[in-house]
Design an enzyme around this catalytic site. Structure first.
Site, PDB file in Angstrom:
ATOM      1  CE  LYS A 146      -4.187  -2.345   2.069  1.00 54.08           C
ATOM      2  NZ  LYS A 146      -4.730  -2.126   4.087  1.00 54.08           N
ATOM      3  CD  GLU A 190      -8.744  -8.750  -3.611  1.00 52.79           C
ATOM      4  OE1 GLU A 190      -7.866  -9.640  -3.789  1.00 52.79           O
ATOM      5  OE2 GLU A 190      -9.637  -8.721  -3.385  1.00 52.79           O
ATOM      6  CG  HIS A 223      -5.010  -6.113  -0.510  1.00 52.75           C
ATOM      7  ND1 HIS A 223      -6.400  -6.513   0.097  1.00 52.75           N
ATOM      8  CD2 HIS A 223      -4.799  -7.372  -1.540  1.00 52.75           C
ATOM      9  CE1 HIS A 223      -7.006  -7.172  -0.257  1.00 52.75           C
ATOM     10  NE2 HIS A 223      -6.679  -7.581  -1.574  1.00 52.75           N
ATOM     11  CG  ASN A 261      -3.618  -2.037   7.051  1.00 55.35           C
ATOM     12  OD1 ASN A 261      -3.378  -1.918   5.630  1.00 55.35           O
ATOM     13  ND2 ASN A 261      -4.507  -2.685   7.419  1.00 55.35           N
ATOM     14  CE1 TYR A 319      -8.997  -3.000   0.653  1.00 52.14           C
ATOM     15  CE2 TYR A 319      -7.814  -0.887  -0.394  1.00 52.14           C
ATOM     16  CZ  TYR A 319      -8.196  -2.318   0.274  1.00 52.14           C
ATOM     17  OH  TYR A 319      -6.884  -2.330   1.085  1.00 52.14           O
TER      18      TYR A 319
HETATM   19  P1  DAT Z   1      -7.484  -6.892   5.327  1.00 56.35           P
HETATM   20  O1  DAT Z   1      -7.639  -5.603   4.789  1.00 56.35           O
HETATM   21  O2  DAT Z   1      -6.818  -8.218   6.386  1.00 56.35           O
HETATM   22  O3  DAT Z   1      -8.354  -7.682   4.366  1.00 56.35           O
HETATM   23  P2  DAT Z   1     -10.240  -6.164   5.480  1.00 56.35           P
HETATM   24  O4  DAT Z   1     -10.638  -6.840   4.034  1.00 56.35           O
HETATM   25  O5  DAT Z   1     -11.341  -6.097   6.883  1.00 56.35           O
HETATM   26  O6  DAT Z   1      -9.097  -6.227   5.923  1.00 56.35           O
HETATM   27  O7  DAT Z   1     -10.198  -4.055   5.438  1.00 56.35           O
HETATM   28  C1  DAT Z   1      -9.293  -3.781   4.400  1.00 56.35           C
HETATM   29  C2  DAT Z   1      -9.177  -2.591   4.863  1.00 56.35           C
HETATM   30  O8  DAT Z   1     -10.251  -1.247   5.093  1.00 56.35           O
HETATM   31  C3  DAT Z   1      -8.047  -2.239   6.335  1.00 56.35           C
HETATM   32  O9  DAT Z   1      -7.098  -3.538   5.618  1.00 56.35           O
HETATM   33  C4  DAT Z   1      -7.666  -1.559   6.661  1.00 56.35           C
HETATM   34  C5  DAT Z   1      -9.207  -1.088   6.279  1.00 56.35           C
HETATM   35  N1  DAT Z   1      -9.575  -1.109   7.517  1.00 56.35           N
HETATM   36  C6  DAT Z   1     -10.318  -2.025   8.013  1.00 56.35           C
HETATM   37  N2  DAT Z   1     -11.357  -2.183   9.605  1.00 56.35           N
HETATM   38  C7  DAT Z   1     -10.793  -0.540   9.324  1.00 56.35           C
HETATM   39  C8  DAT Z   1     -11.750  -0.077  10.617  1.00 56.35           C
HETATM   40  N3  DAT Z   1     -12.398  -0.489  12.028  1.00 56.35           N
HETATM   41  N4  DAT Z   1     -10.974   1.462  10.780  1.00 56.35           N
HETATM   42  C9  DAT Z   1     -10.799   1.362   9.457  1.00 56.35           C
HETATM   43  N5  DAT Z   1     -10.230   1.157   8.737  1.00 56.35           N
HETATM   44  C10 DAT Z   1     -10.422  -0.187   8.386  1.00 56.35           C
HETATM   45 MG    MG Z   2      -9.570  -7.484   3.189  1.00 53.47          MG
END
Ligand code: DAT
Ligand code: MG
Length: 131
Positions: free
Chosen positions: A9, A126, A115, A112, A49
């Site tokens: 990212k 994807e 991805h 974080n 997303y």
């Molecule tokens: P991942 O990236 O581990 O697959 P995800 O698909 O649940 O996680 O979420 C996609 C991204 O969205 C994640 O990398 C960071 C952001 N995100 C997820 N939960 C969040 C939250 N509670 N607050 C802020 N950003 C969040």
């Molecule tokens: Mg995810």
């Protein structure tokens, strides 16, 4: 052979972590099948997303992922979807163990570093979106 979509990212690119992350996957024995540096257009970010469209953080997420260059990759190997997720660590870096990518480099759930597709079906979707 199984493939997954992995992306450094914008925060990971800004922190110069592309080489470290590629190296971790190479050392694990996975094969890099495709890769590119790119800036994600807004419509692609919203599509990628899409499952989070109704979440309160969606706007910030799209803003962040389009805020700079990313490094998009296709990695191939046995069980690579699940193992890549293990190598990354949990979504919230505060819960991520040292030794995982997020555990080593990230502090904020919104930023974080990396991805990785969460299932073989997501990986197929994807990879088609980005390559
Ligand atoms: P991942 O990236 O581990 O697959 P995800 O698909 O649940 O996680 O979420 C996609 C991204 O969205 C994640 O990398 C960071 C952001 N995100 C997820 N939960 C969040 C939250 N509670 N607050 C802020 N950003 C969040
Ligand atoms: Mg995810």
């Amino acid at each position: 052979m199984e493939q997954t979509f992995v992306m450094v990212k914008p925060d990971g690119v800004r922190k110069q972590l592309i080489g470290d992350i590629v190296s971790r996957f190479e050392r694990r024995g996975y094969t890099l099948r495709d890769a590119k540096v790119m800036t994600i257009p807004r419509d692609l970010a919203e599509e990628h997303y899409g499952e989070h469209r109704d979440k309160p953080f969606f706007g910030d997420l799209v803003q962040f992922i389009t805020s700079g260059q990313v490094f998009a990759m296709v990695w191939e190997g046995e069980n690579v979807v699940e193992n890549a997720r293990t190598m990354m660590g949990p979504t919230n870096p505060k819960e991520a163990a040292p030794g995982s990518i997020r555990g080593d480099y990230a502090t904020d759930v919104g930023e974080n570093i990396i991805h990785g597709s969460d299932s073989p079906e997501s990986a197929e979707r994807e990879i088609a979106l980005f390559f």
